[in-house]
Design a protein around this motif. Structure first.
Motif, PDB file in Angstrom:
ATOM      1  N   GLN A  67      45.732  39.324  40.260  1.00  0.00           N
ATOM      2  CA  GLN A  67      46.963  38.532  40.413  1.00  0.00           C
ATOM      3  C   GLN A  67      46.687  37.049  40.195  1.00  0.00           C
ATOM      4  N   LEU A  68      45.619  36.545  40.816  1.00  0.00           N
ATOM      5  CA  LEU A  68      45.261  35.127  40.687  1.00  0.00           C
ATOM      6  C   LEU A  68      44.974  34.764  39.237  1.00  0.00           C
ATOM      7  N   ASP A  69      44.370  35.677  38.494  1.00  0.00           N
ATOM      8  CA  ASP A  69      44.040  35.449  37.091  1.00  0.00           C
ATOM      9  C   ASP A  69      45.295  35.168  36.272  1.00  0.00           C
ATOM     10  N   LYS A  70      46.380  35.837  36.647  1.00  0.00           N
ATOM     11  CA  LYS A  70      47.656  35.638  35.936  1.00  0.00           C
ATOM     12  C   LYS A  70      48.362  34.351  36.352  1.00  0.00           C
ATOM     13  N   ILE A  71      48.157  33.944  37.616  1.00  0.00           N
ATOM     14  CA  ILE A  71      48.886  32.793  38.173  1.00  0.00           C
ATOM     15  C   ILE A  71      48.179  31.465  37.937  1.00  0.00           C
ATOM     16  N   ALA A  72      46.873  31.418  38.198  1.00  0.00           N
ATOM     17  CA  ALA A  72      46.110  30.159  38.170  1.00  0.00           C
ATOM     18  C   ALA A  72      45.908  29.662  36.742  1.00  0.00           C
ATOM     19  N   PRO A  73      45.894  28.323  36.538  1.00  0.00           N
ATOM     20  CA  PRO A  73      45.607  27.759  35.214  1.00  0.00           C
ATOM     21  C   PRO A  73      44.257  28.264  34.701  1.00  0.00           C
ATOM     22  N   GLU A  74      44.086  28.272  33.381  1.00  0.00           N
ATOM     23  CA  GLU A  74      42.880  28.876  32.799  1.00  0.00           C
ATOM     24  C   GLU A  74      41.589  28.173  33.191  1.00  0.00           C
ATOM     25  N   ASN A  75      41.681  26.894  33.590  1.00  0.00           N
ATOM     26  CA  ASN A  75      40.476  26.165  34.008  1.00  0.00           C
ATOM     27  C   ASN A  75      40.133  26.350  35.491  1.00  0.00           C
ATOM     28  N   THR A  76      41.027  26.979  36.241  1.00  0.00           N
ATOM     29  CA  THR A  76      40.801  27.151  37.680  1.00  0.00           C
ATOM     30  C   THR A  76      39.650  28.127  37.939  1.00  0.00           C
ATOM     31  N   ILE A  77      38.748  27.719  38.849  1.00  0.00           N
ATOM     32  CA  ILE A  77      37.631  28.578  39.252  1.00  0.00           C
ATOM     33  C   ILE A  77      38.110  29.493  40.381  1.00  0.00           C
ATOM     34  N   LEU A  78      37.748  30.762  40.299  1.00  0.00           N
ATOM     35  CA  LEU A  78      38.101  31.735  41.333  1.00  0.00           C
ATOM     36  C   LEU A  78      36.824  32.129  42.081  1.00  0.00           C
ATOM     37  N   ALA A  79      36.779  31.806  43.368  1.00  0.00           N
ATOM     38  CA  ALA A  79      35.592  32.085  44.175  1.00  0.00           C
ATOM     39  C   ALA A  79      35.913  33.076  45.281  1.00  0.00           C
ATOM     40  N   SER A  80      34.919  33.878  45.651  1.00  0.00           N
ATOM     41  CA  SER A  80      35.088  34.817  46.760  1.00  0.00           C
ATOM     42  C   SER A  80      34.090  34.504  47.858  1.00  0.00           C
ATOM     43  N   ASN A  81      34.560  34.579  49.096  1.00  0.00           N
ATOM     44  CA  ASN A  81      33.695  34.387  50.258  1.00  0.00           C
ATOM     45  C   ASN A  81      33.112  35.727  50.728  1.00  0.00           C
ATOM     46  N   THR A  82      33.146  36.731  49.866  1.00  0.00           N
ATOM     47  CA  THR A  82      32.602  38.035  50.252  1.00  0.00           C
ATOM     48  C   THR A  82      31.181  37.922  50.800  1.00  0.00           C
ATOM     49  N   MET A  93      36.858  46.009  48.594  1.00  0.00           N
ATOM     50  CA  MET A  93      36.818  45.800  47.145  1.00  0.00           C
ATOM     51  C   MET A  93      38.180  46.005  46.485  1.00  0.00           C
ATOM     52  N   GLU A  94      38.911  47.033  46.909  1.00  0.00           N
ATOM     53  CA  GLU A  94      40.216  47.303  46.309  1.00  0.00           C
ATOM     54  C   GLU A  94      41.175  46.134  46.507  1.00  0.00           C
ATOM     55  N   ILE A  95      41.180  45.586  47.721  1.00  0.00           N
ATOM     56  CA  ILE A  95      42.056  44.447  48.028  1.00  0.00           C
ATOM     57  C   ILE A  95      41.630  43.215  47.222  1.00  0.00           C
ATOM     58  N   LYS A  96      40.322  42.976  47.153  1.00  0.00           N
ATOM     59  CA  LYS A  96      39.832  41.786  46.455  1.00  0.00           C
ATOM     60  C   LYS A  96      40.102  41.858  44.943  1.00  0.00           C
ATOM     61  N   THR A  97      39.849  43.009  44.326  1.00  0.00           N
ATOM     62  CA  THR A  97      40.072  43.105  42.877  1.00  0.00           C
ATOM     63  C   THR A  97      41.552  42.973  42.532  1.00  0.00           C
ATOM     64  N   LYS A  98      42.404  43.547  43.364  1.00  0.00           N
ATOM     65  CA  LYS A  98      43.859  43.413  43.145  1.00  0.00           C
ATOM     66  C   LYS A  98      44.278  41.946  43.256  1.00  0.00           C
ATOM     67  N   LEU A  99      43.736  41.268  44.247  1.00  0.00           N
ATOM     68  CA  LEU A  99      44.036  39.849  44.472  1.00  0.00           C
ATOM     69  C   LEU A  99      43.557  38.981  43.306  1.00  0.00           C
TER      70      LEU A  99
END
Length: 283
Positions: free
Chosen positions: A103-118, A94-100
């Protein structure tokens, strides 16, 4: 919302499989990991899988090369600035995923979907690390990804309907069957599968039967393609332990308590196929 370019983070067994099926379906793919050698290893696995398809006559050599040409290697997280969907397949922590995701939230365009394979961690908690929880979703692929049809799609508390529908349609385009699941420890697959595996380990631990006998009962009596102890070795005993701990913590119910033998094997470094030894020994 439409998806044309996908970034897969993590070039291991799961990530490389996800990258392969996306590229085979015609998507432009960025395969990212921490080191170049990890990405190259993942690309090597993809190439080997595709070569097998060529040998079986399911794909031409030209088609294989086309698929490989659609995958771009990356060791820079900033490559997320030019994609429509990120699928994270990093270590189950969880710590690694939330940190990642932060970071992605700051980098990716606002319309980009962020998915996890957890395979078991709460999507809602992962989403809370971002400023776009409505665009965060779970895509739990099964292993091995190129073969297995199921993708559990997990809605977080804030996941938007439009995001769910986009991911559902995209999952169908890569030849998978999407199944909608709400955010709960272990989702459906591992909430049912891992306690069964854990109970099989208890049966071995308590001397009820040998490992071979336990596996034979489930294969021959329940028509499972492989026994639970063989399957545990295939999944990785460290992963099995982590999921059981997630279930135990998430539900607070001792029926999810990991078997002491599972803990002992993990401490010994007997992790299954990947380490050469688990419940069985592998060359």
């Amino acid at each position: 919302m439409s998806v044309k370019k996908v970034m897969v983070i993590g070039a291991g067994q799961m990530g490389s499989g996800i990258a392969q099926v996306c590229a085979q379906a015609g998507y432009q793919v960025v395969l990212n990991d921490l080191k170049t050698e990890f990405v190259e290893r993942g690309l090597g696995v993809i190439s080997k899988n595709l070569t097998r398809l060529v040998e079986k006559g399911r794909m031409t050599a030209e088609q294989k090369q086309d698929v490989l040409d659609r995958i771009r290697p990356s060791t820079d997280l900033n490559d997320a600035s030019a994609v429509d969907l990120v699928i994270e397949a990093a270590v189950e922590n969880m710590e690694i995923k939330t940190k990642l995701f932060a970071q992605l939230d700051k980098i990716a365009p606002e319309n980009t979907i962020l998915a996890s394979n957890t395979s078991s961690l709460p999507i809602t908690e992962i989403a809370a690390a971002t400023n776009r929880p409505e665009k965060v979703i779970g895509m739990h692929f099964m292993n091995p990804v190129p073969v297995m049809k199921l993708v559990e799609i997990i809605r977080g508390l804030a996941t938007a309907d439009e995001v769910y529908q986009t991911i559902e349609e995209m999952t169908k385009t890569i030849g998978k069957v999407p199944v909608e699941v709400n955010d709960s420890p272990g989702f459906v697959s591992n909430r049912i599968l891992l306690p069964m595996i854990n109970e099989a380990i208890y049966a071995l631990y308590e001397g009820v039967a040998t490992k071979e006998a336990i596996d034979d009962v489930m294969k021959l009596g329940m028509n499972h393609p492989m026994g639970p102890l063989t399957l545990a070795d295939f999944i990785g005993l460290d992963t099995c332990l982590y999921i059981m701990e997630t279930l135990h913590e998430g539900f607070g119910d001792d029926k999810y308590r990991p078997c002491p033998l599972l803990r002992k094997y993990v401490k010994a470094g007997w992790l299954g196929r990947k380490s050469g030894r688990g419940f069985y020994t592998y060359e």
